[in-house]
Scaffold this active site. Structure first.
Site, PDB file in Angstrom:
ATOM      1  N   LYS A  33       0.576  -1.167   0.491  1.00  0.00           N
ATOM      2  CA  LYS A  33      -0.262   0.262  -0.022  1.00  0.00           C
ATOM      3  C   LYS A  33       0.731   1.389  -0.488  1.00  0.00           C
ATOM      4  CE  LYS A  33      -3.802  -1.807   2.990  1.00  0.00           C
ATOM      5  NZ  LYS A  33      -4.282  -2.263   3.387  1.00  0.00           N
ATOM      6  N   GLN A  90      -5.274  -1.460   9.973  1.00  0.00           N
ATOM      7  CA  GLN A  90      -5.114  -2.944   9.764  1.00  0.00           C
ATOM      8  C   GLN A  90      -5.254  -3.472  10.595  1.00  0.00           C
ATOM      9  OE1 GLN A  90      -3.667  -3.382   6.533  1.00  0.00           O
ATOM     10  NE2 GLN A  90      -3.773  -5.326   6.319  1.00  0.00           N
ATOM     11  N   ASP A 123     -11.543   3.296   4.538  1.00  0.00           N
ATOM     12  CA  ASP A 123     -12.080   1.899   4.032  1.00  0.00           C
ATOM     13  C   ASP A 123     -14.163   2.006   4.159  1.00  0.00           C
ATOM     14  OD1 ASP A 123     -10.027   0.111   4.548  1.00  0.00           O
ATOM     15  OD2 ASP A 123      -9.419  -0.421   6.468  1.00  0.00           O
TER      16      ASP A 123
END
Length: 286
Positions: free
Chosen positions: A52, A96, A119
């Site tokens: 990422k 995460q 998210d």
């Protein structure tokens, strides 16, 4: 004949568009910024976070990786999130998973400023997704990326039977909502579903997100179906495989995503896309 969906190629198209959008924002004095907070030493998470970060930097974004020890307390993590909530250089905050057992994940989700929830996990956004509410808001990146792939390959969910195997808040539930909003007839299946394989075989569009290697085989797939494999599993030899037995699905499925090279690249590309959108929307909050 089964056609393989090239997730890398679709991701490249998304990333190319994102890079242009980043350049346009930078020209306006706004550099999209994302922070990924990782707690602990989970090897898979560390690889994913590294990918990422590399992608964000390549696209010209401000990217921060905050690595925390697995002894981090709930209060410490919440304080760090609050600091990034107040940091104007950060438009997207991602914590995460998985998190250590001392961390309450729902509290973490609620602590993130909704305007920086890259998210799309905040209950307000989940509610908007389920009700198909109009307007700008983030949606879970993996399901959104899957919808992008379906569109790219000319798969219109309208009028089709879709089965989503898996009911997580990360993939299964938002995936079902997006397919419903696209006018598919959707069944959510899971570990308690009776005769799961028979249910799977009814699907024109089959999305499998269980974390169980090769749960679905060619015998469980409707001929000509579109099969989306979200699984990232390891077989007995340590090889990366999906929730669908790719080889036995050949010649049965019409379209299928490989593992790796299918959903994974699209998740990261969509995450970058969403971060840029949050930066665009930052001055136009609802």
């Amino acid at each position: 004949m089964t056609k393989t969906i090239d997730g890398k190629a679709v991701a490249k198209k998304v990333n190319d568009a994102t890079q242009v959008a980043v350049s346009e924002l930078v020209a306006q004095g706004i550099q999209p910024g994302i922070v990924v907070i990782i707690v602990g030493e989970d090897p898979a998470s560390k690889i994913y976070v590294r990918n990422k970060n590399r992608k964000a930097e390549k696209l010209g974004m401000h990217s921060v990786v905050r690595q925390l020890p697995d002894t981090t307390t709930q209060a410490e993590l919440l304080a760090i999130i609050e600091a990034y909530n107040a940091d104007d250089s950060i438009h997207g905050i991602l914590v995460q998973s998985p998190l250590p057992k001392q961390i309450n994940e729902p509290l973490v989700t609620m602590a993130i400023d909704p305007h920086k929830d890259v998210d799309g996990f905040h209950p307000a956004y989940v509610g908007k997704l389920v009700t198909n509410y109009p307007g700008h808001y983030p949606v879970a990146n993996t399901p959104r990326g899957i919808m992008t792939m379906l569109k790219e390959y000319g798969v219109d969910p309208a009028g089709k039977t879709a089965v989503v195997i898996g009911r997580s808040t990360i993939v299964g539930k938002p995936m079902a909502a997006l397919l419903t909003n696209a006018n598919a007839t959707v069944t959510i299946a899971h570990s308690r579903t009776k005769d799961l394989k028979a249910v799977a075989k009814t699907a024109d569009i089959l999305v499998v997100a269980t974390g169980i290697a090769h749960l679905i085989t060619g015998d469980d797939i409707k001929p000509g179906a579109t099969v989306i494999d979200v699984g990232m599993d390891r077989d007995e030899h340590g090889k990366l495989v999906g929730d669908v037995d790719f080889e036995s699905a050949q010649g049965v499925a019409g379209l299928i995503t490989p593992v790796p090279g299918g959903v994974g690249p699209m998740t990261i590309a969509t995450l970058m896309q969403t971060t840029v959108e949050l930066a665009k929307w930052s001055d136009k909050r609802e």
